[in-house]
Design an enzyme around this catalytic site. Sequence first.
Site, mmCIF file in Angstrom:
data_model
loop_
_atom_site.group_PDB
_atom_site.id
_atom_site.type_symbol
_atom_site.label_atom_id
_atom_site.label_comp_id
_atom_site.label_asym_id
_atom_site.label_seq_id
_atom_site.Cartn_x
_atom_site.Cartn_y
_atom_site.Cartn_z
ATOM 1 N N ALA A 147 5.493 -0.363 -2.006
ATOM 2 C CA ALA A 147 6.468 -0.495 -3.227
ATOM 3 C C ALA A 147 7.864 0.320 -2.744
ATOM 4 O O ALA A 147 7.543 1.622 -2.285
ATOM 5 C CB ALA A 147 5.905 -0.150 -4.548
ATOM 6 N N TYR A 153 3.857 -0.772 -14.175
ATOM 7 C CA TYR A 153 5.203 -0.223 -13.818
ATOM 8 C C TYR A 153 6.338 -0.997 -14.829
ATOM 9 O O TYR A 153 5.747 -1.619 -15.926
ATOM 10 C CB TYR A 153 5.541 -0.521 -12.494
ATOM 11 C CG TYR A 153 4.249 0.606 -11.529
ATOM 12 C CD1 TYR A 153 4.518 1.761 -11.695
ATOM 13 C CD2 TYR A 153 3.990 -0.127 -10.558
ATOM 14 C CE1 TYR A 153 3.533 2.692 -11.242
ATOM 15 C CE2 TYR A 153 2.674 0.590 -9.833
ATOM 16 C CZ TYR A 153 2.655 2.090 -10.150
ATOM 17 O OH TYR A 153 1.783 2.790 -9.480
ATOM 18 N N LEU A 196 0.824 -1.339 0.122
ATOM 19 C CA LEU A 196 -0.235 -0.048 -0.070
ATOM 20 C C LEU A 196 0.833 1.310 0.109
ATOM 21 O O LEU A 196 1.404 1.459 0.868
ATOM 22 C CB LEU A 196 -0.906 0.152 1.287
ATOM 23 C CG LEU A 196 -1.820 -1.019 1.348
ATOM 24 C CD1 LEU A 196 -2.437 -1.409 2.523
ATOM 25 C CD2 LEU A 196 -2.994 -0.925 0.513
ATOM 26 N N GLY A 217 -5.926 -5.008 1.250
ATOM 27 C CA GLY A 217 -5.407 -3.663 1.394
ATOM 28 C C GLY A 217 -5.979 -2.624 2.129
ATOM 29 O O GLY A 217 -5.673 -2.708 3.096
#
Length: 347
Positions: A58, A179, A26, A316
């Site tokens: 990330a 990405y 998250l 999440g």
Amino acid sequence: MTTNLLQPYDLNNTISLNNRILMAPLTRCMADNELVPTQAMAEYYGRRAEAGLIISEAVIIRPDGQGYPNTPGLFTAAQVDGWRKVTDAVHHNGGKIFAQLWHTGRVAHPHFFGGGDVMAPSAVAVEGSVPRMRELTYQVPKAVTHDDITQLVKDYAQAASNAIDAGFDGVEIHGANGYLIDQFLHHDSNRRSDEYGGNAENMSRFALAVVDAVAERIGNERTALRVSPGAYVNMAGDSRDRDVFDYLLAELERRDLAFLHIGIFDDSMEFDYLGGRASSYVRTNYSKTLVGVGSYTAEAASTAIADDKFDLIAIGRPFIANPDYVARVREGTELVNYSDEMLTSLV
């Protein structure tokens, strides 16, 4: 109804989870200006350590991978030290945590790394502007050279090594959600005509090189991957993408990874060229440990696991609103509803 979520699960011979509930990655944009995790972040993750496994927000592998403000890195000694405080907090409370390794590719912006090229498979820009910083519009990226690709693979492996030095139990390579790695896997964003584009084997080459380099550096049992077979973020779907993922999943099946994780915001979405949901498609083509995600309730996830649709569930936003999510599932306690206002602080 959710008893199976609370059962232990062995990822492999070296990593066992206390339950099947994962905290999904998250992005919170709460690192300091040097992209170092803060004490507040350590406390935030530590409070959620009852998850069977936390997958961190990330974490960028090098400066030109940054596409959002204050996202943490894993490429300086200070960042490694900052993450060690996070992993210590999680381990102190009995949890396990993987770092999600990230390069945003064409979603990066030079504002964050002092200028220079935005890196991507092809010189095809994303339309729009950077979330949270709408004054920054996306740039036309540079199509990476072979030397760039070689260095990127090395940088992923080094970031994985840094993650282990920081006390993480393993890493999840972010190969999803539009990405960098995902950009190689879809025809809309990969228009190359060399050995990294044009067909399924070539388009999978970069992703597999990263997976293999990371596994060689830290061990396959500590290496996981997130994938988005259905193009749904910053790119258009293409029926030819099915061939790419058919090939990629067959190759991943041969590698004994810790797990494969679906990258999707809502798993009720269906894709014509996948024959339905992304999770159903992956389950059909990949027999090893699979993590489902995408707006599941505990009850729906329990049913899906009982029906063998996946093995683990990543939760999440409910984990943002409920640090004690696992306890609430166990006790059948009503959840606190998530709201966007919760994104402005770490609790």
